[in-house]
Design a protein around this motif. Structure first.
Motif, PDB file in Angstrom:
ATOM      1  N   MET A 152       0.819  -1.211   0.000  1.00 29.06           N
ATOM      2  CA  MET A 152       0.000   0.000   0.000  1.00 29.06           C
ATOM      3  C   MET A 152       0.853   1.261   0.000  1.00 29.06           C
ATOM      4  N   ASP A 153       2.056   1.175   0.565  1.00 33.21           N
ATOM      5  CA  ASP A 153       2.987   2.298   0.506  1.00 33.21           C
ATOM      6  C   ASP A 153       3.628   2.395  -0.877  1.00 33.21           C
ATOM      7  N   ILE A 154       4.018   1.252  -1.396  1.00 30.11           N
ATOM      8  CA  ILE A 154       4.716   1.221  -2.680  1.00 30.11           C
ATOM      9  C   ILE A 154       3.790   1.626  -3.818  1.00 30.11           C
ATOM     10  N   PHE A 155       2.523   1.183  -3.726  1.00 32.81           N
ATOM     11  CA  PHE A 155       1.543   1.463  -4.776  1.00 32.81           C
ATOM     12  C   PHE A 155       0.366   2.256  -4.185  1.00 32.81           C
ATOM     13  N   PRO A 156       0.470   3.590  -4.120  1.00 31.47           N
ATOM     14  CA  PRO A 156      -0.607   4.395  -3.528  1.00 31.47           C
ATOM     15  C   PRO A 156      -1.953   4.228  -4.235  1.00 31.47           C
TER      16      PRO A 156
ATOM     17  N   GLU B 281      14.541  -9.610  -6.128  1.00 29.79           N
ATOM     18  CA  GLU B 281      14.696 -10.799  -6.969  1.00 29.79           C
ATOM     19  C   GLU B 281      14.301 -10.542  -8.418  1.00 29.79           C
ATOM     20  N   GLY B 282      13.861  -9.335  -8.723  1.00 32.08           N
ATOM     21  CA  GLY B 282      13.454  -9.019 -10.092  1.00 32.08           C
ATOM     22  C   GLY B 282      12.089  -9.584 -10.450  1.00 32.08           C
ATOM     23  N   LEU B 283      11.258  -9.884  -9.453  1.00 32.14           N
ATOM     24  CA  LEU B 283       9.960 -10.507  -9.689  1.00 32.14           C
ATOM     25  C   LEU B 283       8.801  -9.534  -9.525  1.00 32.14           C
ATOM     26  N   LEU B 284       9.097  -8.322  -9.081  1.00 30.90           N
ATOM     27  CA  LEU B 284       8.062  -7.295  -8.912  1.00 30.90           C
ATOM     28  C   LEU B 284       8.601  -5.989  -9.490  1.00 30.90           C
ATOM     29  N   GLU B 285       7.894  -5.482 -10.490  1.00 29.09           N
ATOM     30  CA  GLU B 285       8.294  -4.240 -11.133  1.00 29.09           C
ATOM     31  C   GLU B 285       7.640  -3.055 -10.442  1.00 29.09           C
ATOM     32  N   VAL B 286       8.429  -2.031 -10.171  1.00 31.03           N
ATOM     33  CA  VAL B 286       7.911  -0.818  -9.526  1.00 31.03           C
ATOM     34  C   VAL B 286       8.011   0.343 -10.520  1.00 31.03           C
TER      35      VAL B 286
END
Length: 345
Positions: free
Chosen positions: A200-204, A340-345
């Motif tokens: 929730m912090d990373i993706f407002p 790990e390169g499994l979640l793109e931000v």
């Protein structure tokens, strides 16, 4: 430096209700508060979110020293409250080692027989007399008792049956320097169930459907989104017929789509011995995170992975990548998935 209040006790004493009451006390004073737990999976996190709290999970690697702990404390808060579950155990004791003082949470119904109650509880649960060592070790520290579930306010810190905290200024704390900064992304995320609240912090722009999996599936079919996060629920027999085909999906309950078996945790007299508990404690504090923690067949074997996160399902990797899906076999923090390169931000 920021104040960190450690609330510690065995199960069912009222730690979460005390933490939320303390959070509300500081929030009313205009302070920004972060609520922390050592990784426990889906349990309790929902209560924090329902009460509008900022919530973060602290991984096992954070206990190895003060600096490691500070690197997992999110910056930007005035006060931090950490709930330490089972502090009189190898893992809980390692967390408590970070603090010079703590608040011991005690339910009113066992207050007059607290030491005997705890010793019996630990011996029944762990089936090992060495477990009492951790209780004795904790009581060598300076601590403040907080009595919960009281009918009427006491002259000492307590939480009444209306969840009101009395004498909060008497609770004790330590000081730390928070250092963690989470990345931020404008990607549109839809989510359901229990998952690390760091998302929730990373993706407002995250839209959470609570535990309404039906509404979530409808959204998958109808809405445009960049990422789906499918969290845990208590019903491990639940199956979802519709599966996202193209969009990236993080799934914390692989059993929703895959034929996997949940690991069973035995308790009391049916429980397998955990091996040398003192050795487990030393490994938690001093050995590399990716080294084995528990012997085969014991409870702590489930932590034998590169994150030292307890695995939920038997015979499965801690993370499995399958086309657009990333299956998490345990409470894998998004920070790890990004690394790990499994979640793109």
């Amino acid at each position: 430096m920021s104040k960190v209040y450690a609330l510690a006790s065995i199960r069912n004493q009222g730690k979460t209700s005390t933490a939320i009451a303390l959070e509300q006390y500081f929030r009313k004073q205009g302070q920004k508060v972060a609520c922390l737990q050592r990784i426990k999976g889906q349990y309790d996190g929902e209560q924090y979110l329902k009460n509008g709290c900022y919530h973060y999970s602290i991984p096992l690697e954070a206990v190895q020293n003060r600096d490691a702990f500070e690197h997992w404390l999110p910056k930007g808060f005035d006060v931090y409250i950490i709930e330490v579950s089972m502090p009189f155990s190898p893992i809980g004791s390692a967390f408590l080692d970070l603090f010079q003082t703590y608040n011991e949470i005690i339910s009113a119904d066992v207050k007059n027989s607290w030491e005997e109650y705890v010793r019996n509880y630990l011996l029944t649960y762990y089936q090992d007399p060495n477990i009492v060592t951790f209780f004795e070790k904790a009581h060598e520290k300076r601590f403040q008792e907080v009595i919960t579930k009281v009918e009427k306010p006491l002259d000492t810190p307590c939480v009444d049956t209306g969840f009101i905290l009395h004498h909060p200024k008497e609770l004790v704390s330590d000081s730390f320097e928070p250092k963690m900064v989470l990345p931020r992304s404008e990607r549109k995320v839809i989510a359901v169930g229990g998952f690390p609240a760091e998302y929730m912090d990373i993706f407002p722009n995250l839209k959470w459907f609570g535990y309404d999996y039906g509404a979530f599936i409808t959204a998958i079919k109808q809405e445009t989104y960049d990422l789906a996060v499918i969290g845990e629920c208590i019903n491990y027999a639940l199956k979802l017929k519709h599966k996202p085909v193209d969009q990236p999906t993080i799934c914390y309950q692989p059993s929703l789509y895959r034929d996997v078996r949940k690991r069973q945790t035995k308790k009391g007299s049916d429980r397998l011995p955990d091996g040398d508990l003192l050795s487990v404690y030393e490994k938690v504090r001093k050995t590399p995170v990716d080294s084995p923690l528990g012997n085969k067949g014991t409870h702590y074997e489930s932590y034998n992975n590169r994150f030292r996160t307890s695995q939920t399902y038997c015979g499965n990797d801690i993370i499995t990548k399958d086309k657009n899906f990333v299956y998490c076999n345990g409470w894998i923090l998004p920070q790890y998935l990004i690394r790990e390169g499994l979640l793109e931000v």
